[in-house]
Design a protein around this motif. Structure first.
Motif, PDB file in Angstrom:
ATOM      1  N   PRO A 124      -2.762  -0.420  -0.586  1.00 44.98           N
ATOM      2  CA  PRO A 124      -1.556   0.391  -0.320  1.00 44.98           C
ATOM      3  C   PRO A 124      -1.637   1.795  -0.933  1.00 44.98           C
ATOM      4  CG  PRO A 124      -0.934  -1.838  -0.955  1.00 44.98           C
ATOM      5  CD  PRO A 124      -2.410  -1.721  -1.190  1.00 44.98           C
TER       6      PRO A 124
ATOM      7  N   ARG B  14      -1.479   5.299   1.088  1.00 46.65           N
ATOM      8  CA  ARG B  14      -0.529   6.369   0.734  1.00 46.65           C
ATOM      9  C   ARG B  14      -1.266   7.691   0.528  1.00 46.65           C
ATOM     10  NH1 ARG B  14       1.654   4.474  -4.544  1.00 46.65           N
ATOM     11  NH2 ARG B  14       2.417   6.606  -4.635  1.00 46.65           N
TER      12      ARG B  14
ATOM     13  N   HIS C  43       4.711   1.673   7.514  1.00 44.46           N
ATOM     14  CA  HIS C  43       6.149   1.640   7.244  1.00 44.46           C
ATOM     15  C   HIS C  43       6.659   3.056   6.954  1.00 44.46           C
ATOM     16  CE1 HIS C  43       5.785  -2.664   6.947  1.00 44.46           C
ATOM     17  NE2 HIS C  43       4.818  -2.523   6.063  1.00 44.46           N
TER      18      HIS C  43
ATOM     19  N   GLY D 165       9.119   3.654   5.177  1.00 43.93           N
ATOM     20  CA  GLY D 165       9.365   3.595   3.733  1.00 43.93           C
ATOM     21  C   GLY D 165      10.590   4.387   3.322  1.00 43.93           C
ATOM     22  N   ASP D 166      10.957   4.205   2.049  1.00 46.06           N
ATOM     23  CA  ASP D 166      12.095   4.951   1.499  1.00 46.06           C
ATOM     24  C   ASP D 166      11.634   6.221   0.802  1.00 46.06           C
ATOM     25  OD1 ASP D 166      13.926   2.985   2.257  1.00 46.06           O
ATOM     26  OD2 ASP D 166      13.361   1.771   0.513  1.00 46.06           O
ATOM     27  N   ASP D 167      10.394   6.206   0.323  1.00 44.10           N
ATOM     28  CA  ASP D 167       9.879   7.333  -0.464  1.00 44.10           C
ATOM     29  C   ASP D 167       8.356   7.267  -0.453  1.00 44.10           C
ATOM     30  OD1 ASP D 167       9.210   5.215  -2.084  1.00 44.10           O
ATOM     31  OD2 ASP D 167      10.800   5.578  -3.534  1.00 44.10           O
ATOM     32  N   ASP D 168       7.725   8.117  -1.267  1.00 41.37           N
ATOM     33  CA  ASP D 168       6.259   8.173  -1.316  1.00 41.37           C
ATOM     34  C   ASP D 168       5.641   6.806  -1.615  1.00 41.37           C
ATOM     35  OD1 ASP D 168       3.593   9.160  -1.680  1.00 41.37           O
ATOM     36  OD2 ASP D 168       3.968   9.128  -3.845  1.00 41.37           O
ATOM     37  N   THR D 169       6.259   6.050  -2.496  1.00 41.85           N
ATOM     38  CA  THR D 169       5.619   4.800  -2.940  1.00 41.85           C
ATOM     39  C   THR D 169       5.716   3.680  -1.908  1.00 41.85           C
ATOM     40  OG1 THR D 169       7.643   4.075  -4.028  1.00 41.85           O
ATOM     41  CG2 THR D 169       6.054   5.274  -5.395  1.00 41.85           C
ATOM     42  N   THR D 170       6.627   3.783  -0.963  1.00 36.03           N
ATOM     43  CA  THR D 170       6.829   2.682  -0.014  1.00 36.03           C
ATOM     44  C   THR D 170       6.376   3.017   1.412  1.00 36.03           C
ATOM     45  OG1 THR D 170       9.125   3.424   0.159  1.00 36.03           O
ATOM     46  CG2 THR D 170       8.698   1.545  -1.281  1.00 36.03           C
ATOM     47  N   SER D 171       5.816   4.207   1.611  1.00 37.21           N
ATOM     48  CA  SER D 171       5.365   4.591   2.954  1.00 37.21           C
ATOM     49  C   SER D 171       3.848   4.460   3.053  1.00 37.21           C
ATOM     50  CB  SER D 171       5.797   6.028   3.275  1.00 37.21           C
ATOM     51  OG  SER D 171       5.457   6.337   4.608  1.00 37.21           O
TER      52      SER D 171
ATOM     53  N   GLU E 252       0.048  -1.465   6.510  1.00 43.32           N
ATOM     54  CA  GLU E 252      -0.342  -2.836   6.159  1.00 43.32           C
ATOM     55  C   GLU E 252      -0.895  -3.524   7.402  1.00 43.32           C
ATOM     56  OE1 GLU E 252       2.370  -4.789   2.813  1.00 43.32           O
ATOM     57  OE2 GLU E 252       3.416  -4.461   4.710  1.00 43.32           O
TER      58      GLU E 252
END
Ligand code: 2P0
Length: 322
Positions: free
Chosen positions: A128, A132, A153, A155-161, A164
């Motif tokens: 992941p 990113r 995804h 995502g909500d921000d850098d860490t979740t976009s 997968e």
């Protein structure tokens, strides 16, 4: 000197990424879904050089300092920041796909660069985190880290976009290379223009979120026909959106449109085939592996063809310390 070599393959989106909600972090307006191909790899070697007083960028054997080269330097700055390093690097990269012809060379390019550069600068990133990082170079590169089918995804921000893997039915793609010359408007510029000028952009963002959910469900159900229909509709919606910019941008040529027509005729005759196209005139036909000969026969004479199957993950192929 420390060097690392990586390869990555292009991917073709079945549900497209078109529009950013944050251009600094390269966060997309919507999620997207793609197949990484087993053809046209990019191979990139990054050598961190203690003695160098600047980055050296060699694309296909040619030293470069133009816009694309500066984009690589900015990406290396990000890697250096993550690694706490101030050393420069030599980057040598070679594509086996025509650059900037709408065949996602920036996806394979930044995926290979993310992997090679992170290894050369001593970063130990999980998948992941690598996805990113690749996303920061080029959004679609986040998906070329992943083998086979991938969902990126929003995502909500850098860490979740990040992208997968996704289980999907057995599929093939026939790539019809209509033109190999550089496209007149880059996808980055065209996306920016879309957001600024198209009255349809809001509808695209809202409908694509629903389309992605439907495509993920079709994959889970192993429903090739439903996934195929979703793919073609999503591609034509994206091109309609792009054409609705001011000034307008039209990537599809008469030959591209002829290919969409031939694919529709194939479906009429009972063959499962669905067309998609990225930011260029080339058309990619999604089909079952058994139907590849019917598709290539239907398109013969219109464009140079290549057949692709789901491809491998981005991979490190060499490391050296000197
Ligand atoms: C895609 N494309 O999903 C869509 C469909 C082209 C058409 O992703 O600005 O080169 O570097 O994040 O990744 C092309 O856009 O754009 C793209 P940036 P990128 O494959």
């Amino acid at each position: 000197m420390t060097s690392a070599t990586a390869t990555a393959h292009p991917n073709i989106a079945l549900v497209k990424y078109w529009g950013k909600r944050d251009s600094d972090l390269n966060l997309p307006a919507t999620g997207s879904l793609s197949m990484t191909l087993d053809i046209f790899p990019t191979t990139t070697t990054v050598t961190v050089d203690d003695a160098a007083d600047g980055d050296v960028l060699v694309f296909g054997g040619v030293m470069r300092s133009d816009g694309p080269a500066q984009r690589v330097t900015r990406f290396l700055d990000l890697v250096r920041q993550l690694a706490g390093s101030d050393r420069f690097a030599r980057v040598e990269t070679a594509n086996t796909v025509p650059s900037a012809a709408g065949l996602a060379s920036s996806a394979s390019g930044f995926a290979a660069l993310a992997l090679a550069a992170s290894a050369a600068y001593g970063l130990d990133l999980d998948v992941p985190a690598l996805s990113r990082l690749a996303r920061r170079g080029s959004g679609s590169a986040s998906r070329s880290i992943i083998p086979g089918f991938a969902v990126w995804h929003a995502g909500d921000d850098d860490t979740t976009s990040f992208a997968e893997p996704l289980d999907a039915p057995d599929l093939a793609m026939v790539v019809a290379m209509v033109e190999k010359r550089e496209k007149p408007v880059s996808s980055r510029e065209a996306m920016r223009r879309t957001i600024l000028t198209s009255p349809y952009y809001r509808a695209w963002v809202e409908s694509t979120a629903e389309t992605l959910d439907a495509a993920v469900l079709a994959c889970a159900d192993g429903d090739v026909d439903r996934l195929g229909r979703i793919t073609e509709v999503n591609a034509l919606r994206m091109h309609a959106l792009i054409q609705s910019c001011d000034p307008p941008i039209r990537y599809l040529t008469p030959v591209s449109v002829e290919i969409f027509d031939r694919v529709a005729a194939l479906r009429e005759s009972g063959v499962g085939a669905w067309a998609t196209a990225d930011a260029g005139p080339n058309v990619v036909v999604l089909t079952r592996p058994d139907d590849v000969p019917a598709v290539t026969a239907a398109l013969s004479g219109l464009a140079e063809l290549a057949v692709a199957r789901p491809g491998p993950a981005a991979a490190l192929t060499g490391r050296a310390h000197g």
